[in-house]
Write a protein that holds these residues in place. Structure first.
Motif, PDB file in Angstrom:
ATOM      1  N   LEU B  88      13.847   5.226  66.511  1.00  0.00           N
ATOM      2  CA  LEU B  88      12.729   5.584  65.746  1.00  0.00           C
ATOM      3  C   LEU B  88      12.182   4.680  64.639  1.00  0.00           C
ATOM      4  O   LEU B  88      11.147   4.423  64.360  1.00  0.00           O
ATOM      5  CB  LEU B  88      12.934   7.170  65.197  1.00  0.00           C
ATOM      6  CG  LEU B  88      11.861   7.693  64.556  1.00  0.00           C
ATOM      7  CD1 LEU B  88      10.675   7.870  65.252  1.00  0.00           C
ATOM      8  CD2 LEU B  88      12.465   9.039  63.889  1.00  0.00           C
ATOM      9  N   SER B 184      10.178   9.990  74.430  1.00  0.00           N
ATOM     10  CA  SER B 184       9.668  11.117  73.781  1.00  0.00           C
ATOM     11  C   SER B 184       9.570  10.621  72.177  1.00  0.00           C
ATOM     12  O   SER B 184       8.597  11.034  71.558  1.00  0.00           O
ATOM     13  CB  SER B 184      10.713  12.130  73.750  1.00  0.00           C
ATOM     14  OG  SER B 184      11.921  11.866  73.304  1.00  0.00           O
ATOM     15  N   VAL B 185      10.124   9.540  71.937  1.00  0.00           N
ATOM     16  CA  VAL B 185      10.247   9.192  70.509  1.00  0.00           C
ATOM     17  C   VAL B 185       8.787   8.542  69.999  1.00  0.00           C
ATOM     18  O   VAL B 185       8.250   8.680  69.086  1.00  0.00           O
ATOM     19  CB  VAL B 185      11.044   8.008  70.223  1.00  0.00           C
ATOM     20  CG1 VAL B 185      10.962   7.398  68.790  1.00  0.00           C
ATOM     21  CG2 VAL B 185      12.366   8.600  70.295  1.00  0.00           C
ATOM     22  N   PHE B 187       6.260  10.074  70.403  1.00  0.00           N
ATOM     23  CA  PHE B 187       5.548  11.111  69.834  1.00  0.00           C
ATOM     24  C   PHE B 187       5.249  10.877  68.351  1.00  0.00           C
ATOM     25  O   PHE B 187       4.443  11.436  67.519  1.00  0.00           O
ATOM     26  CB  PHE B 187       6.211  12.339  70.071  1.00  0.00           C
ATOM     27  CG  PHE B 187       6.285  13.301  69.130  1.00  0.00           C
ATOM     28  CD1 PHE B 187       5.265  14.226  68.613  1.00  0.00           C
ATOM     29  CD2 PHE B 187       7.564  13.701  68.552  1.00  0.00           C
ATOM     30  CE1 PHE B 187       5.294  15.055  67.775  1.00  0.00           C
ATOM     31  CE2 PHE B 187       7.479  14.719  67.402  1.00  0.00           C
ATOM     32  CZ  PHE B 187       6.663  15.350  67.217  1.00  0.00           C
ATOM     33  N   ALA B 188       6.291  10.160  67.462  1.00  0.00           N
ATOM     34  CA  ALA B 188       6.292   9.953  66.228  1.00  0.00           C
ATOM     35  C   ALA B 188       5.201   9.252  65.836  1.00  0.00           C
ATOM     36  O   ALA B 188       4.666   9.231  64.584  1.00  0.00           O
ATOM     37  CB  ALA B 188       7.747   9.308  65.894  1.00  0.00           C
ATOM     38  N   GLN B 199       4.519  20.117  71.181  1.00  0.00           N
ATOM     39  CA  GLN B 199       4.475  20.458  69.757  1.00  0.00           C
ATOM     40  C   GLN B 199       3.063  20.931  69.329  1.00  0.00           C
ATOM     41  O   GLN B 199       2.846  21.944  68.908  1.00  0.00           O
ATOM     42  CB  GLN B 199       4.957  19.043  68.884  1.00  0.00           C
ATOM     43  CG  GLN B 199       5.732  19.687  67.744  1.00  0.00           C
ATOM     44  CD  GLN B 199       5.091  19.245  66.337  1.00  0.00           C
ATOM     45  OE1 GLN B 199       4.376  18.512  66.245  1.00  0.00           O
ATOM     46  NE2 GLN B 199       5.820  19.533  65.225  1.00  0.00           N
TER      47      GLN B 199
END
Lengths: 220, 251
Positions: B88, B184-185, B187-188, B199
């Protein structure tokens, strides 16, 4: 272009220190909890009793095929529904990490238990030991020692993964740097410092694990 | 608490049910959005996988080269650097810092930045496996290549690498599955992939459970598909009589 002068010790202490403490605590709790439940899961999978094997296998494989972020979001949504009241991001993160890491630690423990020669099990049985005694006195101590380097490596990965709780706005190390960067309007420098701090911690830990691995290899 | 799957047929803007459930024209349903998000996940993951495989193979090979200490030192530093910073944080560095420090990245789409971040992060792990694969081969193979008069690139190309890659196919499989999960990270930094959808749509519809279930299912399907493909490749390239020895490692 980059200006690190605003990041004094005072800034570090007020923004980041609490997050660092939380990240380390989360790592420690999740490691201990993960190893405990992971060992239970591994024992269930190796028990040969279908009623125990099947649920444990489904749980472990299920957890291992979903991204940690999704698991975090799931628990953040579900746990308050089950408990009936909001529980806060920090507690939710702790529960998620124990549940998630248990699946990974169980695979490590399973490999560790299987690495012990069958003869040891039979020897224990021949001595008249019960299953519990055999596990506690003969198998698990050796399995833990065989698996120690991998368990510790997994702990380092776990520490890196704690940065993901940033997503559910738990107050972790990365969150601290992020807030500091936003408040002092030095976002870029803040993220660089975060990277440096994570690197220093993880690099020293993996160096220690490497040393430990050498020591164990010599004894064996 | 009953599940209500009709939520996927709703329009994303006026929340009215759409017949046929799929997006059409200017109407976008949650089902349509879900599928588009899945596409984004697959694109990010596959592009990152390509970056990771190419860079990882080069770095991993360089680490085993004889007589080039500076190259191997560089490769070692590369692995340590990308392995010891959380993904991240690396993504944030690519997203917030790189465009300012290196002007080339100033106008790069964020998707490319995420692919670079995820790809290089994974390249360090693949480099480790490639190195382990090459070092797992008996030293005699290298000497045999040298004795045949091969140059260094030649005996790597014809002797060492073909066997090394076969040995490391199982860990490469799990790494490919990891890249899907790790995507999926993205997404940040608001790449509209599955987790972002989960989300966002979960909040908009307050039907989190149904949305999360669908997204989780798609992740599982993706991971399973990759697993099948890699197993197929493993079977196709298997050398008869050669049993790949997998190294220790439980995760």
């Amino acid at each position: 272009m980059l200006d690190f002068s605003v990041f004094t010790w005072e800034v570090f202490r007020s923004y980041v220190l609490h997050g660092l403490y939380f990240s380390l605590a989360l790592t420690a709790v999740a490691t201990l909890g993960g190893i405990f439940f992971g060992t239970l899961l591994a024992l269930m999978r190796l028990s040969g009793i279908k009623l125990l094997t099947i649920p444990a296998t489904i749980y472990v494989n299920g957890m291992r095929s979903i991204p940690l972020l999704m698991v975090l979001l799931w628990f953040f949504l579900l746990v308050p529904m089950i408990v009936g009241k909001p529980i806060g991001a920090e507690l939710s993160a702790v529960i998620t990490f124990i549940a998630f890491e248990a699946a990974y630690f169980s695979e490590i423990m399973r490999a560790g238990i299987q690495s012990i020669p069958r003869g040891q099990v039979y020897a224990g049985q021949a001595m008249g030991m019960t299953y519990g005694q055999n596990m506690k006195l003969v198998i698990l101590p050796q399995a833990f020692r065989n698996m120690l380097p991998i368990l510790l490596t997994q702990t380092i990965i776990l520490f890196q993964d704690t940065s993901l709780v940033y997503i559910i706005t738990a107050n972790d190390l990365l969150h601290g740097f992020s807030v500091a960067g936003a408040n002092l309007s030095h976002t870029r420098e803040s993220y660089i410092l975060a990277a440096v701090l994570y690197f220093v911690i993880c690099f020293s830990l993996s160096w220690i694990v490497k040393r430990l691995q050498m020591k164990i290899a010599i004894i064996r | 608490m009953a599940l209500d799957w009709k939520v996927f047929c709703l329009d994303t803007i006026d929340k009215a049910p759409v017949s046929g459930c799929f997006s059409s024209g200017d109407q976008q349903t949650y089902l349509g959005w879900l599928l588009a998000a899945w596409g984004q996940t697959v694109i990010v993951a596959l592009l990152s996988l390509i970056v990771a495989l190419v860079v990882g193979s080069i770095i991993g090979t360089v680490r085993t080269l004889p007589n080039s200490p500076w190259l191997s030192r560089f490769a070692n530093a590369w692995v340590e650097l990308f392995r010891n910073i959380p993904l991240l944080v690396q993504i944030f560095l690519w997203y917030h810092v790189m465009p300012v420090l290196i002007p080339v990245f100033a106008d790069t789409p964020k998707m490319v930045l995420v692919v670079m971040g995820l790809g290089l992060f994974t390249s360090a792990r693949i480099a480790e496996q490639v190195r382990a694969g090459i070092q797992a081969l008996p030293r005699g193979q290298r000497y045999a290549g040298m004795a045949m008069g091969f140059t260094t690139p030649q005996y790597y190309r014809y002797v060492l690498l073909p066997m090394a890659f076969r040995i490391i196919l199982p860990p490469l499989t799990s790494e490919s599955m990891n890249i899907f999960k790790n995507s999926s990270v993205a997404f940040a930094v608001s790449v509209t992939e599955l987790t972002f959808f989960a989300q966002q749509a979960g909040e908009e519809t307050s039907r989190g459970i149904e949305i999360y279930m669908a997204v989780t299912l798609l992740y599982v399907i993706s991971a399973f598909a990759i697993n099948r493909i890699m197993t197929f490749i493993e079977k196709r390239v298997r050398v008869p009589g050669f049993v790949a020895s997998t190294g220790a490692g439980g995760h």
